[in-house]
Design an enzyme around this catalytic site. Structure first.
Site, PDB file in Angstrom:
ATOM      1  N   ASP A  45      33.668   8.505  24.248  1.00  0.00           N
ATOM      2  CA  ASP A  45      34.408   9.335  25.199  1.00  0.00           C
ATOM      3  C   ASP A  45      33.521   9.719  26.394  1.00  0.00           C
ATOM      4  O   ASP A  45      32.392  10.194  26.203  1.00  0.00           O
ATOM      5  CB  ASP A  45      34.858  10.594  24.437  1.00  0.00           C
ATOM      6  CG  ASP A  45      35.810  11.451  25.227  1.00  0.00           C
ATOM      7  OD1 ASP A  45      36.917  10.977  25.513  1.00  0.00           O
ATOM      8  OD2 ASP A  45      35.447  12.601  25.547  1.00  0.00           O
ATOM      9  N   GLU A  97      34.024   4.680  27.597  1.00  0.00           N
ATOM     10  CA  GLU A  97      35.008   5.131  28.576  1.00  0.00           C
ATOM     11  C   GLU A  97      34.231   5.383  29.864  1.00  0.00           C
ATOM     12  O   GLU A  97      33.222   6.089  29.844  1.00  0.00           O
ATOM     13  CB  GLU A  97      35.704   6.408  28.102  1.00  0.00           C
ATOM     14  CG  GLU A  97      36.914   6.726  28.947  1.00  0.00           C
ATOM     15  CD  GLU A  97      37.429   8.155  28.783  1.00  0.00           C
ATOM     16  OE1 GLU A  97      38.597   8.388  29.080  1.00  0.00           O
ATOM     17  OE2 GLU A  97      36.653   9.044  28.368  1.00  0.00           O
TER      18      GLU A  97
HETATM   19  C1  NOJ Z   1      38.752  11.451  27.683  1.00  0.00           C
HETATM   20  C2  NOJ Z   1      39.801  11.443  26.610  1.00  0.00           C
HETATM   21  O1  NOJ Z   1      40.475  10.224  26.647  1.00  0.00           O
HETATM   22  C3  NOJ Z   1      40.706  12.617  26.877  1.00  0.00           C
HETATM   23  O2  NOJ Z   1      41.842  12.600  26.057  1.00  0.00           O
HETATM   24  C4  NOJ Z   1      39.907  13.879  26.692  1.00  0.00           C
HETATM   25  O3  NOJ Z   1      40.705  14.998  27.033  1.00  0.00           O
HETATM   26  C5  NOJ Z   1      38.663  13.884  27.573  1.00  0.00           C
HETATM   27  N1  NOJ Z   1      37.967  12.639  27.545  1.00  0.00           N
HETATM   28  C6  NOJ Z   1      37.708  14.968  27.146  1.00  0.00           C
HETATM   29  O4  NOJ Z   1      37.133  14.657  25.917  1.00  0.00           O
END
Ligand code: NOJ
Length: 540
Positions: free
Chosen positions: A199, A253
């Site tokens: 993440d 990500e």
């Molecule tokens: C990206 C995640 O995909 C999202 O759902 C989340 O709210 C944020 N990161 C914070 O962790």
């Protein structure tokens, strides 16, 4: 020919299916999706043809951000079940030859995490340095809205939170923090998972001194933070300490990345992560929604990322996920047949030179949901948006409209297994998306013309002819065309999609390619000279 030696690495040839655990399947009737439900549903994913299953977080969490606020890195949240349930899930995945990829939030923890609680209880103790503190905040804004700094009750200092105030940023400068996270990842890999989706990994390294941002709004801030000074060093560490010890995949990500920055992270000559996914398709303002979204821009995103990473390293292709409005709502046309739209959009991303990520429900052509009251919102970001709009004097209706336009709840409604719902016996935690008819797994699996069957056919092509559809070079054949998306894969593969509601004449360049090939997959109308609205054709 692509000019590349085919590389049969499983995370390139297999396709990914993303599960949102709260919404996939509820086995115990409490209205909440769970691990036992996922175990029951794995055979449906196998039947679709995906080979890797990424599950959004299942770890212990107070669920303010539905698991992206972790309070335990080595525990399953009781809402989803037990470690035994998880082990049963892994065993079923193994039986079906599916790889399980977990989702780990490593930029922040919940403020309920024992580390944060210890940091508050003893400000001079070792856990204080697990987080980032300042006597005076800088100007950074939280991604979800409002300042990125808060004070806990009874504490003197501000802690950093790039997301909700219950998600405190970890201090990655502290080697103990890094060791904790690496250890947690090894713990799950030892159990048999096949990797992680990391993440917001691009923002873990903050600039020294935490200076004010020239533009503190969330998206420019992401750009400033992505690729901080020690990011590469820590990713190399992570690779050495964790990923290289297993046959696993690390998918980052990548908010704030452009292809150049991303290419450095997935460069096989200097290995950090295996894949990264970008935010170029993200549209939280809704500006690109509706009939007239810009097709030339849409195509240019694929082209830019293929040119930037394709020849060196490996792309992932994420167009829809749990943070975005539904694919057919973002890139569709409300007046067109939604099934046709869903199929056409599928053909734009599943056959790219990349590992495609299919988000649960997109393979059924699920659309956005209907939200008529603020009480129906679950998403913490949407609720914050609503609250901030109200505090700025906007009317209830205006604030609600703003929240509904961006809420991530659209993508998080219960998965429709049957025409009646079939998610579970209890009242679901989030109201299901109204069914326009036929948008459910059981009906679509039984119908050879369904969106689901079309996705299955695309995945089958990809799996059977990897030289063309996985590794073949990519070329956009009509980059300036305002409706047709035509691209070539390798020597033989050609995909042509009409992304518009009007019948479109095929340019000669395309008819010439068609004449030398056979059509292997089609949806909608095809003639030797024209393509019907939202039609798709694939030739080899
Ligand atoms: C990206 C995640 O995909 C999202 O759902 C989340 O709210 C944020 N990161 C914070 O962790």
């Amino acid at each position: 020919m692509s000019g590349h030696e085919p590389d049969e690495t499983w995370w390139k040839t297999r396709s990914v299916y993303q599960i949102y655990p709260r919404s996939f399947r509820d086995a115990n009737g409490d209205g909440m999706g769970d691990l036992a439900g996922i175990t029951q549903g794995l055979s449906a994913i196998k039947a679709l043809g995906a080979g890797i299953v990424w599950m959004s977080p299942i770890f212990r969490s107070p669920m303010v951000d539905n698991g992206y606020d972790m309070s335990g890195y080595r525990e399953i949240d009781p809402l989803f079940g037990t470690m035994a349930d998880f082990e049963a899930l892994l065993a079923e995945a193994k039986r079906l030859d599916l790889n399980i990829v977990l989702d780990i939030a490593l930029n922040h923890t919940s403020i309920d995490h024992p580390w944060f609680q210890a940091a508050l209880a003893d400000p001079s103790g070792p856990y204080r340095d697990y987080y980032i503190w300042r006597d005076e905040p800088n100007n950074w804004q939280s991604i979800f809205g409002g300042p990125a700094w808060s004070k806990a009750d009874g504490d003197d200092a501000f802690y950093l939170h790039l997301f909700d105030k219950t998600q405190a940023d970890l201090n990655w400068e502290n080697p103990e923090v890094r060791e904790e996270i690496y250890g947690a990842m090894r713990f799950w890999l030892d159990k048999g998972v096949s990797g992680f989706r990391l993440d917001v990994v691009t923002v873990i390294s903050k600039p020294p001194g935490l200076p004010d941002a020239p533009d503190p709004r969330p998206m420019p801030l992401y750009d400033m933070l992505a690729g901080g000074p020690r990011l590469h060093e820590w990713l190399r560490d992570m690779r050495r300490e964790v990923f290289d010890l297993y046959d696993c995949v690390a998918i980052g990500e990548g908010p704030g990345l452009n292809p150049e920055r991303a290419a450095a992270i997935v460069n096989p000559a200097d290995p950090m992560l295996h894949m990264i996914y970008h935010f170029d398709f993200v549209d939280h303002t809704g500006a690109r929604q509706g009939k007239d979204w810009d097709r030339v821009w849409f195509k240019s995103v694929f082209d830019r990322w293929d040119k930037g990473i394709g020849p060196n390293g490996w792309n992932s292709c994420v167009v829809g996920n749990h943070d975005l409005r539904r694919l057919i709502a973002r890139f569709g046309d409300a007046e067109a047949d939604p099934d046709q739209v869903a199929k056409a959009l599928a053909a734009t991303y599943v056959l790219q030179r990349a590992t495609p990520f299919i988000y649960q429900g997109d393979e059924l052509g699920l659309g956005d949901t209907t939200i008529t009251s603020v009480n129906e919102l679950d998403d913490v970001w949407a609720k914050t948006t609503y609250r901030l709009a109200r505090s700025k004097g906007q009317s209830e209706a205006e604030a609600l409209a703003k929240a509904v336009a961006m809420t991530r709840d659209h993508a998080r409604t219960p998965y429709p297994w049957t025409p009646e719902g079939g998610f579970g016996t209890g009242t679901p935690w989030l109201k299901p998306t109204p069914n326009r008819g036929g948008v459910d797994f059981a009906s679509q699996q039984a119908d050879e013309h369904s969106v689901w069957a079309f996705y299955r056919a695309l995945l089958e092509l990809r799996a059977k002819d990897t030289e063309t559809w996985v590794f073949g070079a990519y070329e956009d054949l009509l980059p300036e065309h305002e409706s047709l998306f035509a691209y070539r894969r390798g020597a033989q593969g050609v995909v042509c999609v009409n992304l518009g509601g009007q019948t479109c004449a095929l340019p000669e360049a395309i008819t010439a390619l068609m004449a030398e090939r056979s059509c292997i997959l089609t949806s909608g109308e095809v003639t030797p000279t024209h393509m019907g609205p939202w039609s798709t054709h694939v030739w080899v």
